[in-house]
Design a protein around this motif. Structure first.
Motif, PDB file in Angstrom:
ATOM      1  N   LEU A  52       0.821  -1.200   0.000  1.00  0.00           N
ATOM      2  CA  LEU A  52       0.000   0.000   0.000  1.00  0.00           C
ATOM      3  C   LEU A  52       0.861   1.259   0.000  1.00  0.00           C
ATOM      4  O   LEU A  52       1.867   1.340   0.705  1.00  0.00           O
ATOM      5  CB  LEU A  52      -0.931   0.009   1.214  1.00  0.00           C
ATOM      6  CG  LEU A  52      -1.969  -1.120   1.298  1.00  0.00           C
ATOM      7  CD1 LEU A  52      -2.766  -0.990   2.589  1.00  0.00           C
ATOM      8  CD2 LEU A  52      -2.892  -1.108   0.086  1.00  0.00           C
ATOM      9  N   LYS A  53       0.450   2.240  -0.785  1.00  0.00           N
ATOM     10  CA  LYS A  53       1.126   3.524  -0.843  1.00  0.00           C
ATOM     11  C   LYS A  53       0.082   4.631  -0.685  1.00  0.00           C
ATOM     12  O   LYS A  53      -0.879   4.702  -1.451  1.00  0.00           O
ATOM     13  CB  LYS A  53       1.839   3.712  -2.192  1.00  0.00           C
ATOM     14  CG  LYS A  53       2.923   2.687  -2.480  1.00  0.00           C
ATOM     15  CD  LYS A  53       4.196   2.974  -1.709  1.00  0.00           C
ATOM     16  CE  LYS A  53       5.284   1.975  -2.104  1.00  0.00           C
ATOM     17  NZ  LYS A  53       6.541   2.220  -1.353  1.00  0.00           N
ATOM     18  N   HIS A  54       0.283   5.495   0.305  1.00  0.00           N
ATOM     19  CA  HIS A  54      -0.625   6.622   0.501  1.00  0.00           C
ATOM     20  C   HIS A  54      -0.167   7.810  -0.340  1.00  0.00           C
ATOM     21  O   HIS A  54       0.988   7.886  -0.774  1.00  0.00           O
ATOM     22  CB  HIS A  54      -0.690   6.998   1.978  1.00  0.00           C
ATOM     23  CG  HIS A  54      -1.317   5.937   2.829  1.00  0.00           C
ATOM     24  ND1 HIS A  54      -2.676   5.732   2.878  1.00  0.00           N
ATOM     25  CD2 HIS A  54      -0.761   4.989   3.635  1.00  0.00           C
ATOM     26  CE1 HIS A  54      -2.938   4.721   3.697  1.00  0.00           C
ATOM     27  NE2 HIS A  54      -1.798   4.252   4.164  1.00  0.00           N
ATOM     28  N   PHE A  55      -1.086   8.735  -0.564  1.00  0.00           N
ATOM     29  CA  PHE A  55      -0.783   9.926  -1.359  1.00  0.00           C
ATOM     30  C   PHE A  55      -0.272  11.057  -0.470  1.00  0.00           C
ATOM     31  O   PHE A  55      -0.591  11.125   0.718  1.00  0.00           O
ATOM     32  CB  PHE A  55      -2.036  10.415  -2.092  1.00  0.00           C
ATOM     33  CG  PHE A  55      -2.365   9.637  -3.343  1.00  0.00           C
ATOM     34  CD1 PHE A  55      -1.963  10.097  -4.593  1.00  0.00           C
ATOM     35  CD2 PHE A  55      -3.075   8.448  -3.270  1.00  0.00           C
ATOM     36  CE1 PHE A  55      -2.272   9.390  -5.745  1.00  0.00           C
ATOM     37  CE2 PHE A  55      -3.393   7.730  -4.418  1.00  0.00           C
ATOM     38  CZ  PHE A  55      -2.976   8.206  -5.667  1.00  0.00           C
ATOM     39  N   GLU A  56       0.522  11.921  -1.074  1.00  0.00           N
ATOM     40  CA  GLU A  56       0.901  13.147  -0.392  1.00  0.00           C
ATOM     41  C   GLU A  56      -0.350  13.992  -0.157  1.00  0.00           C
ATOM     42  O   GLU A  56      -1.295  13.962  -0.945  1.00  0.00           O
ATOM     43  CB  GLU A  56       1.895  13.950  -1.255  1.00  0.00           C
ATOM     44  CG  GLU A  56       3.283  13.325  -1.359  1.00  0.00           C
ATOM     45  CD  GLU A  56       4.238  14.192  -2.163  1.00  0.00           C
ATOM     46  OE1 GLU A  56       3.795  15.255  -2.665  1.00  0.00           O
ATOM     47  OE2 GLU A  56       5.414  13.804  -2.294  1.00  0.00           O
ATOM     48  N   ALA A  57      -0.340  14.769   0.915  1.00  0.00           N
ATOM     49  CA  ALA A  57      -1.473  15.646   1.211  1.00  0.00           C
ATOM     50  C   ALA A  57      -1.514  16.807   0.212  1.00  0.00           C
ATOM     51  O   ALA A  57      -0.462  17.295  -0.211  1.00  0.00           O
ATOM     52  CB  ALA A  57      -1.362  16.162   2.629  1.00  0.00           C
ATOM     53  N   PRO A  58      -2.705  17.223  -0.199  1.00  0.00           N
ATOM     54  CA  PRO A  58      -4.007  16.644   0.154  1.00  0.00           C
ATOM     55  C   PRO A  58      -4.270  15.351  -0.605  1.00  0.00           C
ATOM     56  O   PRO A  58      -4.100  15.296  -1.822  1.00  0.00           O
ATOM     57  CB  PRO A  58      -4.998  17.728  -0.275  1.00  0.00           C
ATOM     58  CG  PRO A  58      -4.305  18.432  -1.406  1.00  0.00           C
ATOM     59  CD  PRO A  58      -2.834  18.401  -1.079  1.00  0.00           C
TER      60      PRO A  58
END
Length: 313
Positions: free
Chosen positions: A258-264
């Motif tokens: 899993l890879k989350h996105f940079e904010a926002p």
């Protein structure tokens, strides 16, 4: 002319079969047929063409059916006003949920809702967004849970939560070593998508800034399953994007991908949608309160950017 007769007419129009309409109306077939015939005799017109199979609606019958919907809805509104005045939260309530939300959200709130409001007979239907919109307009469902904004004139939207998109990127993928994703990292030709008709698919296409009619599937995938997309990703056929709640139950090995996105973080807005007439609004509000209370602890993300589920033209 009675409300009951109009309800029977609507049932026959819906099921195009007197026997099935009677069954769904909890009356005998002769009783229903007699009441519909009595109404036709009173009006001196034919609403249904019984010579065809399935039964068809005559041209004047179509106009009567549309008016019957309005009359029955207004009659239901009177009962609804009384229920609200008495503070009664009960009776049948038909809720539609889109397929990409149903498996994760329903187990989170259903037990809590039926325990808190035991007098509500909750009927749940899994349907895609287009079907939910039609059924809301026709009064076949009371509310729905869908990705928004839809911006449809007769529908009210009450946001429940904002669910971030999460990348699923196997070890051999070109983006495997990136710590945080950005929309610019995505290549639509490299992203595995749900079958056409799912609003989450359209949201991903919008995130990648790719017109829908320019998306070319290298193989045709007729699946609405995120698990299938994960398995195909593991086979080296690309990456995929998942709604955040779908990542919570993954095993530890899959969570490593899993890879989350940079904010926002790109996210979808999930709302409780209902007709502007606000029938059974007390149940709708109760449902909204229960869902928001149980989801609040699961989604801690605050800095998000809403991706529209509406198709690119």
């Amino acid at each position: 002319m009675t409300i009951t007769q109009l309800q029977y007419v609507l049932a026959v129009a819906k099921y195009q079969n007197f026997t099935l309409a009677a069954e769904k109306s909890f009356v005998t077939q002769p009783t229903l047929s007699m009441q519909v015939q009595k109404l036709e005799d009173e009006l001196d017109i034919q609403i249904f063409d019984r010579s065809k199979k399935p039964i068809s609606i005559t041209e004047v019958g179509k106009k009567i059916v549309e008016q019957a919907k309005n009359i029955v809805n207004e009659a239901d509104r009177i009962k609804d006003i009384v229920d609200q005045e008495k503070g009664f939260i009960g009776g049948e309530y038909v809720l539609g949920i889109i397929p990409t939300i149903m498996p994760t959200l329903l187990p989170m709130f259903l037990k809590a809702f039926i325990s808190k409001f035991p007098k509500v007979n909750l009927v749940i239907k899994e349907q895609n967004t287009d079907t939910l919109i039609r059924n809301l307009q026709d009064g076949q469902i009371d509310a729905a849970i869908a990705a928004t904004p839809l911006e449809i004139e007769f529908i009210k939207e009450k946001p429940l939560y904002y669910e971030p998109f999460v990348g699923y990127i196997p070890k051999q993928h070109r983006l495997a070593n990136i710590e945080k994703l950005t929309p610019q990292d995505l290549d639509i030709d490299d992203v595995l998508l749900l079958q056409d008709g799912h609003c989450f698919r359209d949201g991903v296409i919008n995130l990648c800034k790719s017109p829908k009619n320019n998306v070319v599937d290298h193989f045709r995938l007729q699946s609405g399953s995120f698990e299938t997309l994960i398995n195909l990703s593991n086979e080296g056929l690309g990456m995929t994007l998942l709604p955040f709640l779908n990542t919570l139950e993954l095993d530890s090995k899959k969570k490593e991908n899993l890879k989350h996105f940079e904010a926002p973080s790109p996210a979808r807005e999930v709302s409780l949608i209902y007709h502007k007439k606000e029938l059974k609004i007390q149940i709708t509000n109760a449902l909204h309160d229960v869902i928001t209370s149980v989801v609040r602890g699961a989604i801690a993300f605050q800095d998000v950017k809403i991706i529209s589920p509406v198709n690119n033209k």
